[in-house]
Scaffold this active site. Structure first.
Site, PDB file in Angstrom:
ATOM      1  N   CYS A 137      46.014  38.988  46.448  1.00 48.54           N
ATOM      2  CA  CYS A 137      45.483  39.080  45.086  1.00 48.54           C
ATOM      3  C   CYS A 137      44.063  39.627  45.110  1.00 48.54           C
ATOM      4  O   CYS A 137      43.123  38.910  45.487  1.00 48.54           O
ATOM      5  CB  CYS A 137      45.508  37.710  44.410  1.00 48.54           C
ATOM      6  SG  CYS A 137      44.789  37.698  42.757  1.00 48.54           S
ATOM      7  N   CYS A 140      41.713  37.809  42.673  1.00 41.90           N
ATOM      8  CA  CYS A 140      41.308  36.474  43.124  1.00 41.90           C
ATOM      9  C   CYS A 140      40.263  36.543  44.233  1.00 41.90           C
ATOM     10  O   CYS A 140      39.296  35.770  44.244  1.00 41.90           O
ATOM     11  CB  CYS A 140      42.517  35.716  43.656  1.00 41.90           C
ATOM     12  SG  CYS A 140      43.943  35.679  42.567  1.00 41.90           S
ATOM     13  N   ASP A 141      40.461  37.451  45.189  1.00 46.74           N
ATOM     14  CA  ASP A 141      39.683  37.402  46.427  1.00 46.74           C
ATOM     15  C   ASP A 141      38.781  38.600  46.673  1.00 46.74           C
ATOM     16  O   ASP A 141      38.056  38.629  47.674  1.00 46.74           O
ATOM     17  CB  ASP A 141      40.643  37.253  47.613  1.00 46.74           C
ATOM     18  CG  ASP A 141      41.471  35.986  47.521  1.00 46.74           C
ATOM     19  OD1 ASP A 141      40.981  35.003  46.938  1.00 46.74           O
ATOM     20  OD2 ASP A 141      42.615  35.978  48.020  1.00 46.74           O
TER      21      ASP A 141
END
Length: 316
Positions: A137, A140-141
């Site tokens: 992701c 997300c990261d």
């Protein structure tokens, strides 16, 4: 839940498909409930930028999903945070029982809109460094790789879109494509290629990651010659993002619906499976394009088909 009450419809999954099904179910005046095991909105809430959903330009996945949820709840939809663990149908009554950790629901129809989870690439070290150098992701990261180098595994739309997003943070983004071409929309690919931070390695696969707490080296395989090449980095200075497709969440209905060799459900145009009264919507369905707009279309079709099924099979 009300004991012994038979619902008209249980919708499993509250992503765009499930939320749209809920909206259409309410408009059809069906007595229904939506079950979601994680976050309402599903995978779409992780999407940083959404520019291809008609009528809602320049938004993000979370905001779009929140609007869908609000619309469904304003119409009277009930959304519960429960994970469906089993679906059964009584042979005589044709009533479905959907079991969760909290109990069970009985319903005359079911729509499964459980979505899909990221598929792993299968290289050595992928599991070892999952969450510590390997991610699925970018939204997300991505921030954890500011001014670092990242390798993005995949050659489809999602891979290129996520790789393009990562250019906001990383010092360099290398797209690792196992074939000799990229299967992405040309506009997205062109934007990626024009960035000064990007590179594409065709006919290449990741063979293995090695390191300590974080990876320190990555080995590539040339898919044309079979040759291996190893690149070494300081610990924590690079990462790998994998976007090679998704695994559909269809195990719940493995014995109730026909699936293709990748696990996607084969359903007719109305989204009904081989089990009467059981419908599917969204990314779990076999189709050529998986986008938010096609998921919402599936949700509308499934709820409409469920209402028609009830009208045909249930006495007034």
């Amino acid at each position: 839940m009300e004991e012994n009450k038979v619902l008209d419809l249980v919708i499993i999954g509250a992503g765009p498909a499930g939320l749209t099904a809920a909206i259409y179910a309410q408009r059809a005046m069906l007595n229904s409930v939506v079950l979601e095991q994680e976050s309402v909105g599903g995978q779409v809430i992780l999407t940083d930028s959404v520019d291809n959903y008609p009528g809602v330009p320049h938004t993000n996945g979370y905001e779009l999903a929140d609007k869908m949820r609000g619309q469904a709840e304003d119409l009277g939809a009930t959304i519960k945070s429960e994970q469906a663990t089993k679906i059964e149908q009584d042979a005589a009554t044709k009533i479905f029982t959907v079991t969760t950790a909290e109990g069970s629901y009985q319903s005359r129809t079911v729509i499964l809109a459980g979505g899909a989870t990221p598929r792993h690439a299968g290289f050595e070290g992928e599991e070892t460094f999952g969450g510590h150098g390997v991610s699925y992701c970018a939204t997300c990261d991505g921030m954890f790789y500011r001014n670092k180098q990242v390798f993005v595994v995949g050659g489809g739309n999602s891979a290129v879109e996520e790789a393009l997003f990562l250019t906001r943070f990383a010092s360099k983004v290398t797209l690792v494509v196992r074939k000799d071409h990229v299967r992405a929309q040309q506009a997205i690919l062109k934007e990626f290629e024009e960035s000064e931070k990007t590179e594409i390695r065709y006919l290449t696969s990741v063979e293995r990651l090695e390191g300590n707490q974080l990876p320190t080296s990555i080995t590539f395989r040339n898919n044309e010659t079979g040759d291996l090449s190893k690149e070494t980095f300081d610990e924590g200075s690079f990462g790998v993002f994998v976007f090679v497709g998704r695994v559909p969440a269809t195990e719940l209905i493995a014995d109730m619906a026909e699936r293709d060799d990748r696990g996607y459900v084969i359903a007719d145009e109305s989204t009904e499976t081989r089990t009467p009264g059981l419908f599917v919507a969204g990314d779990i369905r076999q189709k050529k394009l998986r986008q938010i707009v096609t998921a919402t279309a599936d949700g509308a079709l499934a709820a409409t088909a469920a209402a028609a099924y009830l009208g045909q099979h249930i006495d007034s």
